[in-house]
Design a protein around this motif. Structure first.
Motif, PDB file in Angstrom:
ATOM      1  N   ARG A  44       0.823  -1.220   0.000  1.00 20.59           N
ATOM      2  CA  ARG A  44       0.000   0.000   0.000  1.00 20.59           C
ATOM      3  C   ARG A  44       0.856   1.268   0.000  1.00 20.59           C
ATOM      4  N   SER A  45       1.883   1.315   0.843  1.00 21.35           N
ATOM      5  CA  SER A  45       2.665   2.548   0.965  1.00 21.35           C
ATOM      6  C   SER A  45       3.385   2.877  -0.336  1.00 21.35           C
ATOM      7  N   ALA A  46       3.909   1.861  -1.024  1.00 24.52           N
ATOM      8  CA  ALA A  46       4.610   2.103  -2.287  1.00 24.52           C
ATOM      9  C   ALA A  46       3.648   2.605  -3.360  1.00 24.52           C
ATOM     10  N   ILE A  47       2.451   2.040  -3.400  1.00 24.69           N
ATOM     11  CA  ILE A  47       1.446   2.483  -4.367  1.00 24.69           C
ATOM     12  C   ILE A  47       1.026   3.919  -4.068  1.00 24.69           C
ATOM     13  N   ALA A  49       2.790   6.180  -2.501  1.00 26.42           N
ATOM     14  CA  ALA A  49       3.921   7.057  -2.794  1.00 26.42           C
ATOM     15  C   ALA A  49       4.033   7.346  -4.289  1.00 26.42           C
ATOM     16  N   ALA A  50       3.560   6.429  -5.097  1.00 29.63           N
ATOM     17  CA  ALA A  50       3.557   6.630  -6.546  1.00 29.63           C
ATOM     18  C   ALA A  50       2.425   7.545  -7.001  1.00 29.63           C
ATOM     19  N   GLY A  51       1.542   7.928  -6.060  1.00 30.74           N
ATOM     20  CA  GLY A  51       0.473   8.861  -6.384  1.00 30.74           C
ATOM     21  C   GLY A  51      -0.872   8.230  -6.658  1.00 30.74           C
ATOM     22  N   TYR A  52      -1.057   6.990  -6.207  1.00 36.47           N
ATOM     23  CA  TYR A  52      -2.288   6.269  -6.517  1.00 36.47           C
ATOM     24  C   TYR A  52      -3.032   5.854  -5.251  1.00 36.47           C
ATOM     25  N   GLY A  53      -4.328   6.150  -5.226  1.00 34.55           N
ATOM     26  CA  GLY A  53      -5.208   5.528  -4.263  1.00 34.55           C
ATOM     27  C   GLY A  53      -5.599   4.158  -4.774  1.00 34.55           C
ATOM     28  N   ALA A  54      -6.049   3.293  -3.882  1.00 38.95           N
ATOM     29  CA  ALA A  54      -6.312   1.925  -4.309  1.00 38.95           C
ATOM     30  C   ALA A  54      -7.380   1.258  -3.466  1.00 38.95           C
ATOM     31  N   VAL A  55      -8.099   0.337  -4.100  1.00 39.12           N
ATOM     32  CA  VAL A  55      -8.951  -0.619  -3.399  1.00 39.12           C
ATOM     33  C   VAL A  55      -8.477  -2.007  -3.810  1.00 39.12           C
ATOM     34  N   TRP A  56      -8.437  -2.924  -2.833  1.00 39.39           N
ATOM     35  CA  TRP A  56      -7.836  -4.234  -3.039  1.00 39.39           C
ATOM     36  C   TRP A  56      -8.783  -5.337  -2.595  1.00 39.39           C
ATOM     37  N   LEU A  57      -8.643  -6.479  -3.221  1.00 39.18           N
ATOM     38  CA  LEU A  57      -9.248  -7.715  -2.744  1.00 39.18           C
ATOM     39  C   LEU A  57      -8.179  -8.788  -2.900  1.00 39.18           C
ATOM     40  N   GLY A  58      -7.399  -8.957  -1.848  1.00 40.86           N
ATOM     41  CA  GLY A  58      -6.257  -9.850  -1.923  1.00 40.86           C
ATOM     42  C   GLY A  58      -6.615 -11.295  -1.630  1.00 40.86           C
ATOM     43  N   GLN A  59      -5.663 -12.180  -1.925  1.00 41.88           N
ATOM     44  CA  GLN A  59      -5.817 -13.595  -1.596  1.00 41.88           C
ATOM     45  C   GLN A  59      -4.429 -14.217  -1.572  1.00 41.88           C
ATOM     46  N   SER A  60      -4.108 -14.887  -0.509  1.00 45.34           N
ATOM     47  CA  SER A  60      -2.784 -15.465  -0.367  1.00 45.34           C
ATOM     48  C   SER A  60      -2.524 -16.498  -1.456  1.00 45.34           C
ATOM     49  N   THR A  61      -1.369 -16.415  -2.087  1.00 46.68           N
ATOM     50  CA  THR A  61      -0.855 -17.372  -3.064  1.00 46.68           C
ATOM     51  C   THR A  61      -1.488 -17.230  -4.441  1.00 46.68           C
ATOM     52  N   TRP A  62      -2.830 -17.105  -4.504  1.00 51.69           N
ATOM     53  CA  TRP A  62      -3.513 -17.111  -5.798  1.00 51.69           C
ATOM     54  C   TRP A  62      -4.442 -15.900  -5.917  1.00 51.69           C
TER      55      TRP A  62
END
Length: 256
Positions: A44-47, A49-62
């Motif tokens: 999140r912090s790197a994104i 810092a690049a100037g982008y807000g984000a919404v995520w739906l993560g999943q471990s491995t896949w």
């Protein structure tokens, strides 16, 4: 407005590649797929810092999907594809960005086929078709962007017989994609390149990138209102040739 889709194939492993491309291409919206990271592992912090807000739906491995927006925060509208409350795979996220409804999707691969994975693929696409119809009925500017895991036509696969038994090219898969177009969605890349060979994916195996042995699996489908605003489209092929690259290249559109 520049909207892109990019199957990043592990967001943490390819983070430097992603950040370099964001700096060069300056997309306003990016739909990412195959994050391969749980929510707590997402950069999140790197994104940011690049100037982008984000919404995520993560999943471990896949799996895993995200929507990034330059200089603003996407407003999430849906965090799953409706139609199966028991489906726990992170494959669909939807958000509003600057008045446009944008979905980032990672459709099931479906291999090996026939079998339960192919059955799931077709059922998932049936759910996508049903939801897509509701988006069209709402008559809003909308984009379905992502890795559909379907090569819609024979020309979307390099000259080979090696994919003949693959789920990506089966008649049922291609019919599922065609049904979205028949609803009224516009295939932006095909609209802008009606006669050209266009690839978005090159497998790591069998030297396929140097041989340009690719497939077109990544698509941006536009609702009626978005199709009228389409001004350009393309594939950033050179990104696929970089060190430790994803096996997909970013695909993008521009709109007025």
């Amino acid at each position: 407005m520049k909207i892109a889709t990019f199957n990043i194939n592990n967001v943490n492993r390819r983070l430097d590649n992603l950040l370099a491309w964001l700096k060069e291409a300056k997309p306003d919206v990016v739909c990412l797929q195959e994050l391969k990271a749980a929510d707590a592992q997402l950069p999140r912090s790197a994104i940011e810092a690049a100037g982008y807000g984000a919404v995520w739906l993560g999943q471990s491995t896949w799996n895993g999907v995200a929507i990034l927006a330059r200089d603003t925060d996407p407003i999430p509208t849906r965090m799953e594809l409706p139609g199966d409350p028991d489906d726990r795979q992170s494959r669909y996220i939807e958000a509003a960005v600057n008045g446009v409804l944008i979905a980032s999707l990672y459709a099931p691969n479906g291999n090996p086929q026939p079998g339960p994975k192919f059955t799931y693929k077709l059922a998932w696409h049936a759910r996508l078709e049903a939801h897509a119809a509701t988006l069209l009925a709402a008559d809003v500017p909308a984009v379905l962007a992502g890795d559909f895991n379907i090569a819609p036509e024979p020309r979307d696969v390099y000259a080979t017989k090696s994919y003949d038994g693959n789920a990506l090219v089966q008649p049922e898969s291609r019919i599922a994609f065609r049904q979205l177009l028949d609803q009224g969605w516009t295939d932006a890349i095909r609209k802008k390149f009606p006669s050209d060979t266009v690839y978005t994916f090159w497998d790591y195996r069998r030297n396929r990138w140097p041989r340009d042995a690719g497939l077109r699996l990544d698509h941006l489908l536009l609702s009626h209102k978005m199709a009228k605003r389409l001004t350009g489209a393309g594939v950033d092929r050179e990104v696929r040739g970089r060190d430790d690259a994803s096996d997909h290249a970013p695909v993008w559109i521009t709109t007025k």
